[in-house]
Write an enzyme that holds these catalytic residues in place. Sequence first.
Site, PDB file in Angstrom:
ATOM      1  N   ASP A 116       0.820  -1.205   0.000  1.00 12.43           N
ATOM      2  CA  ASP A 116       0.000   0.000   0.000  1.00 12.43           C
ATOM      3  C   ASP A 116       0.859   1.262   0.000  1.00 12.43           C
ATOM      4  O   ASP A 116       1.876   1.336   0.705  1.00 12.43           O
ATOM      5  CB  ASP A 116      -0.890  -0.004   1.250  1.00 12.43           C
ATOM      6  CG  ASP A 116      -1.870   1.139   1.260  1.00 12.43           C
ATOM      7  OD1 ASP A 116      -2.743   1.160   0.376  1.00 12.43           O
ATOM      8  OD2 ASP A 116      -1.767   2.022   2.137  1.00 12.43           O
ATOM      9  N   GLU A 127       1.722  -0.569  -4.992  1.00  8.40           N
ATOM     10  CA  GLU A 127       0.794   0.514  -5.340  1.00  8.40           C
ATOM     11  C   GLU A 127       1.634   1.771  -5.456  1.00  8.40           C
ATOM     12  O   GLU A 127       1.956   2.416  -4.458  1.00  8.40           O
ATOM     13  CB  GLU A 127      -0.287   0.699  -4.257  1.00  8.40           C
ATOM     14  CG  GLU A 127      -1.347   1.679  -4.737  1.00  8.40           C
ATOM     15  CD  GLU A 127      -2.060   2.456  -3.636  1.00  8.40           C
ATOM     16  OE1 GLU A 127      -3.103   3.047  -3.927  1.00  8.40           O
ATOM     17  OE2 GLU A 127      -1.560   2.511  -2.491  1.00  8.40           O
TER      18      GLU A 127
HETATM   19  C1  GLC Z   1      -4.108   3.224  -0.713  1.00  3.20           C
HETATM   20  C2  GLC Z   1      -5.384   2.416  -0.632  1.00  3.20           C
HETATM   21  C3  GLC Z   1      -6.492   3.316  -0.194  1.00  3.20           C
HETATM   22  C4  GLC Z   1      -6.148   3.885   1.162  1.00  3.20           C
HETATM   23  C5  GLC Z   1      -4.784   4.579   1.141  1.00  3.20           C
HETATM   24  C6  GLC Z   1      -4.285   4.848   2.529  1.00  3.20           C
HETATM   25  O1  GLC Z   1      -4.159   4.184  -1.692  1.00  3.20           O
HETATM   26  O2  GLC Z   1      -5.644   1.803  -1.862  1.00  3.20           O
HETATM   27  O3  GLC Z   1      -7.728   2.667  -0.143  1.00  3.20           O
HETATM   28  O4  GLC Z   1      -7.125   4.792   1.557  1.00  3.20           O
HETATM   29  O5  GLC Z   1      -3.809   3.777   0.532  1.00  3.20           O
HETATM   30  O6  GLC Z   1      -3.897   3.663   3.130  1.00  3.20           O
END
Ligand code: GLC
Length: 581
Positions: free
Chosen positions: A237, A291
């Site tokens: 994440d 991500e």
């Molecule tokens: C990422 C997740 C999202 C979350 C953010 C903070 O972007 O996909 O859903 O709110 O991280 O953890």
Amino acid sequence: MSSSCALCVTSLLSCSSTRRRGRSSSVSKGQDAEWWRSAVIYQVYPRSFADGNGDGTGDLAGVRQHLGYLRDLGVDAIWFTPWYVSPLADGGYDVADYRAIDPQFGTLAEAEALIAEARELGIRTIVDVVPNHVSAEHPWFRDALAAGPGSPERERFWFRPGRGEGGEELPTRWVSDFQGTTWTRTTDPDGTPGEWYLHLFAPSQPDLNWDHPDVRREHEEILRFWFDRGAAGIRIDSAALLVKDPALPEVPEHPGPGEHPHVDRDELHDVYRAWRAVADSYDEPRVLVGEVWLPDTDRFTRFLRPDEMHTAFNFDFMARPWDAKALRESITTTLDAHAPVGAPATWVLSNHDVTRPVTRYGRADSSFAFAAKRFGTPTDLDLGRRRARAAALLVAALPGALYVYQGDELGLPEVEDLPRELIQDPMHDRSGGIDPGRDGCRVPLPWTRGGSSFGFGPDGGAPPWLPQPAAWGGLSVEAQDADLASTLALYRRALAARRTEPALHDRRLRWLDAVGDVPVGDDVLAFARGGGPGTPGLVCVVNLGPEPVPLPADADVVLHSADPREPLARIATDVAVWLRP
Ligand code: GLC
């Protein structure tokens, strides 16, 4: 390392004798080690997938009941968004205990059983690791608050005195990804205002200090904890945000590469190299998926060097409008940028953070940007549905890994009329109610035509945590199951063909300016996969232009996104076709 752990051995290695429809699910050691290069990975948002115990919230029992559905859909892996103990202030991305399942979702024993059962069906499991921040309920943060300024407990986070005489000014003017400020002031035990702490997201998500050895050690142990339980990989994440410039400077107006104080710092790569070493230490190496939201493709692919992550989400493609030039450019740039590092591209149409494709592609501006989300944007859902079907065939024909967000295979639209008081996403609140937030793509799935929650939970159970639109029975799995023209049927056929078509296993893509005897214009995407001496190859044509495109003479149509009950005479606007030349 723990590839000798009993659970690992049973869940990862013993299922080599099982079979699944259309392919072998053999996953014995060494075989299929590069599965992640072309995998179809289905994203489960556990809260909204299926509710096994009838409390209105999806859970692991619900997922276990529907594993056969995922096998028949043809997915290779499931990525679970966080299922850990959490106050759910940000849908679980506020983790209080990374080694335990939230009681709303189930137990650790159920997670272990789920991982093993999925694996028996040939489906691997990817868990979500959230390293940038923890929940304010995490024991480390509670300890830090209790221990007070100057304590070693506070060094695991970013506590700072405020600026100005009384310390009442924020330490920096960094802007939160959830809008607003990134600092919250604490209160000392005697009730006086104390230090501030950093949170790039909501105040309930304090950022960790990645310069601290405890933070690094703890996360490597969390990785091992899940890898030892059979997880085949992790989704990382907010992977580009972890490391901060310890001097905490303001964000420069035009930061050069690596100059931003909290995005894409060069030191991040050491973290992922260490994680890669952990992943590689298993007999069946585990996989790191990042991500990484970065506009600069070169900076993006630095995360994919051979000793770092295996893959990362391709948000550039996802955010593009339904426009042939824009999509072609993104595909080309993506493939060109990935080639030098030897990493596969990924293709993502949506996830739990973004507007559903059926809705997005039905709008005048069909690109995606968080900042542009507003209530009441005019949308043509029929148009969006046609385009989303064509987009599904487009991405399934591209070289690399494919992500499918739960419900996209049913063609679910964004739910845009949720009662405001039921919206839980902090993005909505923190925007002062202007941004609808992300709950519209998180509405519980419809499984059956009827029933109090369309089969999301048992009939007569508690209502789903977000209400489903009344028409969703018609979009349910049951309604689409036997309907050849349904979006579910299209996804099943596409994922099956992706597996059996040798041309789609070839890593190359060749753009075409004619398909057979038919020249194609700029508003048509046409490319070939595979092919060569003795192998026919496969051609994908997507018509984004206003005029129908004639089918080439003698074309052998493998699959198309139009109504399969009608003969395909021409490739109409917003239709995709797979052909054998
Ligand atoms: C990422 C997740 C999202 C979350 C953010 C903070 O972007 O996909 O859903 O709110 O991280 O953890």
